[in-house]
Design a protein around this motif. Structure first.
Motif, PDB file in Angstrom:
ATOM      1  N   LEU A   1      -5.654   0.061  -5.935  1.00 41.03           N
ATOM      2  CA  LEU A   1      -6.397   1.268  -5.570  1.00 41.03           C
ATOM      3  C   LEU A   1      -7.889   1.010  -5.701  1.00 41.03           C
ATOM      4  O   LEU A   1      -8.670   1.371  -4.810  1.00 41.03           O
ATOM      5  CB  LEU A   1      -5.969   2.449  -6.443  1.00 41.03           C
ATOM      6  CG  LEU A   1      -6.720   3.759  -6.181  1.00 41.03           C
ATOM      7  CD1 LEU A   1      -6.494   4.250  -4.748  1.00 41.03           C
ATOM      8  CD2 LEU A   1      -6.315   4.816  -7.187  1.00 41.03           C
ATOM      9  N   ALA A   2      -8.324   0.392  -6.772  1.00 41.23           N
ATOM     10  CA  ALA A   2      -9.740   0.109  -6.982  1.00 41.23           C
ATOM     11  C   ALA A   2     -10.263  -0.833  -5.896  1.00 41.23           C
ATOM     12  O   ALA A   2     -11.383  -0.621  -5.376  1.00 41.23           O
ATOM     13  CB  ALA A   2      -9.963  -0.493  -8.375  1.00 41.23           C
ATOM     14  N   GLN A   3      -9.488  -1.833  -5.513  1.00 41.12           N
ATOM     15  CA  GLN A   3      -9.895  -2.776  -4.479  1.00 41.12           C
ATOM     16  C   GLN A   3     -10.033  -2.067  -3.133  1.00 41.12           C
ATOM     17  O   GLN A   3     -10.987  -2.292  -2.372  1.00 41.12           O
ATOM     18  CB  GLN A   3      -8.895  -3.918  -4.345  1.00 41.12           C
ATOM     19  CG  GLN A   3      -8.915  -4.899  -5.485  1.00 41.12           C
ATOM     20  CD  GLN A   3      -7.747  -5.876  -5.417  1.00 41.12           C
ATOM     21  OE1 GLN A   3      -6.895  -5.801  -4.542  1.00 41.12           O
ATOM     22  NE2 GLN A   3      -7.719  -6.808  -6.376  1.00 41.12           N
ATOM     23  N   VAL A   4      -9.074  -1.216  -2.816  1.00 40.92           N
ATOM     24  CA  VAL A   4      -9.089  -0.494  -1.563  1.00 40.92           C
ATOM     25  C   VAL A   4     -10.306   0.425  -1.515  1.00 40.92           C
ATOM     26  O   VAL A   4     -11.019   0.492  -0.499  1.00 40.92           O
ATOM     27  CB  VAL A   4      -7.774   0.306  -1.346  1.00 40.92           C
ATOM     28  CG1 VAL A   4      -7.892   1.261  -0.179  1.00 40.92           C
ATOM     29  CG2 VAL A   4      -6.623  -0.651  -1.141  1.00 40.92           C
ATOM     30  N   ARG A   5     -10.567   1.120  -2.582  1.00 37.09           N
ATOM     31  CA  ARG A   5     -11.726   2.033  -2.628  1.00 37.09           C
ATOM     32  C   ARG A   5     -13.023   1.261  -2.483  1.00 37.09           C
ATOM     33  O   ARG A   5     -13.957   1.718  -1.812  1.00 37.09           O
ATOM     34  CB  ARG A   5     -11.697   2.849  -3.916  1.00 37.09           C
ATOM     35  CG  ARG A   5     -10.678   3.940  -3.863  1.00 37.09           C
ATOM     36  CD  ARG A   5     -10.995   5.016  -4.877  1.00 37.09           C
ATOM     37  NE  ARG A   5     -10.131   6.175  -4.622  1.00 37.09           N
ATOM     38  CZ  ARG A   5      -9.478   6.826  -5.547  1.00 37.09           C
ATOM     39  NH1 ARG A   5      -9.587   6.469  -6.804  1.00 37.09           N
ATOM     40  NH2 ARG A   5      -8.731   7.853  -5.237  1.00 37.09           N
TER      41      ARG A   5
END
Length: 166
Positions: A158-162
């Motif tokens: 999720l952090a990478q996608v954001r």
């Protein structure tokens, strides 16, 4: 001074489990887990319960290594696993055989005194129960660890996608 009989039977009472830290019931498993921390708490609680169970197993082992039990064909002995779990196993005096069949053989053995049959039966029921509880705590600890790692991995995705969408 307590006799082996009093000590053995006291372990079958609910009060023996109360000396173990008050651990959450199954309700603690059947709830929404909000994050990695919840799984870490569950693992810690299972580890504390496992330590309490290990203490009871150790107490039974101490009893089994003293007369009259130590004089029998087979006795309950500790077996430690690589994961840190401790179980009780029936082992012959010469340490050549292991397993419940040796308890059965001891029950039928002509040298086993009649007055010990009930105690041996109680000992076997305790062994079965505590081994099951130890295995359950070990499994819960493993699952909690694995789930915490998966939650961590999901949070990273999720952090990478954001980050990539900025």
């Amino acid at each position: 001074m307590q006799t082996y009989k009093q000590t053995l039977y006291s372990l079958t009472e609910q009060t023996a489990y109360l000396s173990n830290k008050q651990t959450p019931s199954l309700k603690g498993l059947l709830k929404p887990f909000k994050g990695k921390g919840d799984f870490e708490v569950l693992e810690q609680q299972a580890q504390e319960a496992r330590e309490g169970i290990a203490a009871m197993i150790q107490e039974i082992n101490s009893l089994a290594r003293k007369p009259p039990f130590s004089l029998l064909y087979a006795s309950a002995r500790l077996q430690n696993s690589q994961s840190g779990a401790t179980h009780l196993r029936w082992v012959t005096k010469d340490l050549q055989g292991m397993g419940v069949q040796h308890w059965i053989d001891t029950m039928h053995h002509p040298s086993t005194p009649e007055h010990l049959l009930d105690e041996l039966h109680t000992l076997e029921k305790l062994r079965i129960t505590l081994n099951m509880q130890m295995s359950c705590m070990q499994f819960i600890m493993k699952q909690a660890r694995e789930c915490a790692a998966k939650i961590d991995a999901a949070d990273e995705v999720l952090a990478q996608v954001r980050t990539s969408k900025i």
